[in-house]
Design an enzyme around this catalytic site. Structure first.
Site, PDB file in Angstrom:
ATOM      1  N   HIS A  37       0.835  -1.208   0.000  1.00  0.00           N
ATOM      2  CA  HIS A  37       0.000   0.000   0.000  1.00  0.00           C
ATOM      3  C   HIS A  37       0.870   1.258   0.000  1.00  0.00           C
ATOM      4  O   HIS A  37       0.603   2.218  -0.714  1.00  0.00           O
ATOM      5  CB  HIS A  37      -0.870   0.066   1.266  1.00  0.00           C
ATOM      6  CG  HIS A  37      -1.841  -1.066   1.434  1.00  0.00           C
ATOM      7  ND1 HIS A  37      -1.768  -1.956   2.481  1.00  0.00           N
ATOM      8  CD2 HIS A  37      -2.921  -1.427   0.711  1.00  0.00           C
ATOM      9  CE1 HIS A  37      -2.768  -2.813   2.399  1.00  0.00           C
ATOM     10  NE2 HIS A  37      -3.486  -2.526   1.332  1.00  0.00           N
ATOM     11  N   LYS A 149      -0.941  -6.107  -8.045  1.00  0.00           N
ATOM     12  CA  LYS A 149      -1.190  -7.323  -7.273  1.00  0.00           C
ATOM     13  C   LYS A 149      -2.623  -7.797  -7.481  1.00  0.00           C
ATOM     14  O   LYS A 149      -2.888  -8.988  -7.572  1.00  0.00           O
ATOM     15  CB  LYS A 149      -0.898  -7.041  -5.797  1.00  0.00           C
ATOM     16  CG  LYS A 149      -0.851  -8.255  -4.941  1.00  0.00           C
ATOM     17  CD  LYS A 149      -2.021  -8.225  -4.045  1.00  0.00           C
ATOM     18  CE  LYS A 149      -2.249  -9.481  -3.311  1.00  0.00           C
ATOM     19  NZ  LYS A 149      -3.570  -9.370  -2.693  1.00  0.00           N
ATOM     20  N   ASP A 150      -3.557  -6.850  -7.558  1.00  0.00           N
ATOM     21  CA  ASP A 150      -4.959  -7.176  -7.857  1.00  0.00           C
ATOM     22  C   ASP A 150      -5.190  -6.820  -9.329  1.00  0.00           C
ATOM     23  O   ASP A 150      -5.831  -5.818  -9.650  1.00  0.00           O
ATOM     24  CB  ASP A 150      -5.869  -6.392  -6.918  1.00  0.00           C
ATOM     25  CG  ASP A 150      -5.586  -6.735  -5.467  1.00  0.00           C
ATOM     26  OD1 ASP A 150      -6.082  -7.765  -5.006  1.00  0.00           O
ATOM     27  OD2 ASP A 150      -4.826  -5.993  -4.808  1.00  0.00           O
TER      28      ASP A 150
HETATM   29  P1  AMP Z   1      -6.511  -3.462  -0.442  1.00  0.00           P
HETATM   30  O1  AMP Z   1      -6.312  -2.734   0.847  1.00  0.00           O
HETATM   31  O2  AMP Z   1      -6.154  -4.902  -0.368  1.00  0.00           O
HETATM   32  O3  AMP Z   1      -7.847  -3.200  -1.057  1.00  0.00           O
HETATM   33  O4  AMP Z   1      -5.455  -2.834  -1.454  1.00  0.00           O
HETATM   34  C1  AMP Z   1      -5.432  -1.449  -1.716  1.00  0.00           C
HETATM   35  C2  AMP Z   1      -4.525  -1.191  -2.891  1.00  0.00           C
HETATM   36  O5  AMP Z   1      -3.201  -1.649  -2.591  1.00  0.00           O
HETATM   37  C3  AMP Z   1      -4.959  -1.939  -4.165  1.00  0.00           C
HETATM   38  O6  AMP Z   1      -4.769  -1.102  -5.291  1.00  0.00           O
HETATM   39  C4  AMP Z   1      -4.025  -3.121  -4.176  1.00  0.00           C
HETATM   40  O7  AMP Z   1      -3.801  -3.636  -5.474  1.00  0.00           O
HETATM   41  C5  AMP Z   1      -2.756  -2.496  -3.620  1.00  0.00           C
HETATM   42  N1  AMP Z   1      -1.882  -3.538  -3.087  1.00  0.00           N
HETATM   43  C6  AMP Z   1      -2.216  -4.531  -2.205  1.00  0.00           C
HETATM   44  N2  AMP Z   1      -1.164  -5.343  -2.014  1.00  0.00           N
HETATM   45  C7  AMP Z   1      -0.152  -4.882  -2.781  1.00  0.00           C
HETATM   46  C8  AMP Z   1       1.186  -5.298  -3.021  1.00  0.00           C
HETATM   47  N3  AMP Z   1       1.690  -6.389  -2.429  1.00  0.00           N
HETATM   48  N4  AMP Z   1       1.949  -4.572  -3.866  1.00  0.00           N
HETATM   49  C9  AMP Z   1       1.439  -3.461  -4.490  1.00  0.00           C
HETATM   50  N5  AMP Z   1       0.182  -3.019  -4.302  1.00  0.00           N
HETATM   51  C10 AMP Z   1      -0.604  -3.715  -3.465  1.00  0.00           C
END
Ligand code: AMP
Length: 281
Positions: A37, A149-150
């Site tokens: 993040h 990652k997503d």
């Molecule tokens: P989330 O809190 O899981 O919804 O993720 C929020 C944002 O962070 C999304 O755009 C994810 O793709 C990104 N994100 C989550 N994990 C990673 C990672 N390991 N590397 C890069 N971006 C990430």
């Protein structure tokens, strides 16, 4: 860094900055912030005058049997980390602020949402697209940062912004990993020690698939089998899917080439983890 709880407050602050000619970066998250993040916050802060990080565990994107209540939360730790990474605002709305009444409107990005994550989690992407559309409307013209990652989510959000003419430039950022290849994820917290040791198999399987394609393997079924076999050989993994897809349409390919994307999902205990990679390194 300023903490903001209401839509009106955030709109007011961002509109003032925009009127003063400042560029805005937006980093939507569900919190429990990790290095992945924070890499988005750093990317935004380095390219924009003002960075808004949002933390909202969006009920709309969880199915009733999923981990909405168990989803890890650490608002105080998150505030410190976001500030240190260069965020200017942290938007932390309560569910009632985002959804004062049941939302009758949802945004669906058809074909791209149907397969893979969409098949395993049928209501998930409508929840994601809807909340991201709301955030885009709340923040207004900006650059918005999402993790590769997503990957399917990134493609969906980018397409939604184009299809609906949001004045938002969607920027994809590389996946941050642990030293053993495991992609950082808030859900890694669910892994017990043996599952944590087993989890990098998903990344290793995708790497083996990419290696095979770079070595000339053109048959997606063979690459899929190779990747699936590797995951199945790990007793603590339960495979959901692995595939070779077109990196833009996310359709399965008939013939592999170096522009493809390898994607996969597997359960390790109660954690459902996803990963992907470009064939080209
Ligand atoms: P989330 O809190 O899981 O919804 O993720 C929020 C944002 O962070 C999304 O755009 C994810 O793709 C990104 N994100 C989550 N994990 C990673 C990672 N390991 N590397 C890069 N971006 C990430």
């Amino acid at each position: 860094m300023e903490l903001v709880k209401t839509i009106a407050e955030l709109r007011g602050a961002v509109d003032d900055h925009r009127r003063a000619g400042r560029s805005i970066g937006l980093v939507p998250t569900m919190g429990f912030l990790h290095r992945g993040h924070l890499s988005l916050v750093v990317a935004s802060a380095s390219a924009n005058d003002i960075t808004v990080t949002t933390i909202f565990v969006n009920p709309l994107q969880f199915a009733p049997d999923e981990d909405l209540d168990a989803y890890p939360r650490d608002p105080e730790g998150d505030a410190e980390k976001a500030a240190a990474a260069g965020s200017d605002y942290l938007f932390l709305p309560e569910p009632a602020e985002m959804y004062p009444e049941e939302s009758l409107t949802t945004v669906t990005v058809a074909a791209l949402s149907a397969g893979y994550e969409g098949e395993s989690r049928p209501t998930h992407f409508a929840g994601v697209s809807t909340v991201v559309a709301k955030l885009f409307n709340i923040v207004g013209p900006c650059r918005a940062y999402f993790g590769e990652k997503d990957y399917q989510q990134l493609m969906i959000v980018r397409r939604m912004a184009r299809d609906l003419d949001f004045r938002v430039e969607v920027i994809g950022c590389p996946t941050c990993r642990e030293a053993d290849g495991l992609a950082l994820s808030s859900r890694n917290k669910y892994l017990r020690d043996p599952e944590r040791s087993a989890a990098p198999v998903l990344h290793r399987a995708l790497k083996a698939g990419a290696h095979a394609i770079r070595g000339g393997e053109a048959d997606p079924a063979k690459v899929r089998n190779l990747m699936a076999q590797m995951v199945r050989e790990e007793p603590l993994a339960r495979l959901d899917y692995v595939d070779v897809v077109d990196s833009r349409t996310l359709e399965p390919v008939a013939v592999c080439d170096e522009s493809n994307r390898l994607i996969g999902a597997a359960y390790f205990g109660r954690a459902r983890l996803i990963d992907n990679m470009a064939v080209r390194r």
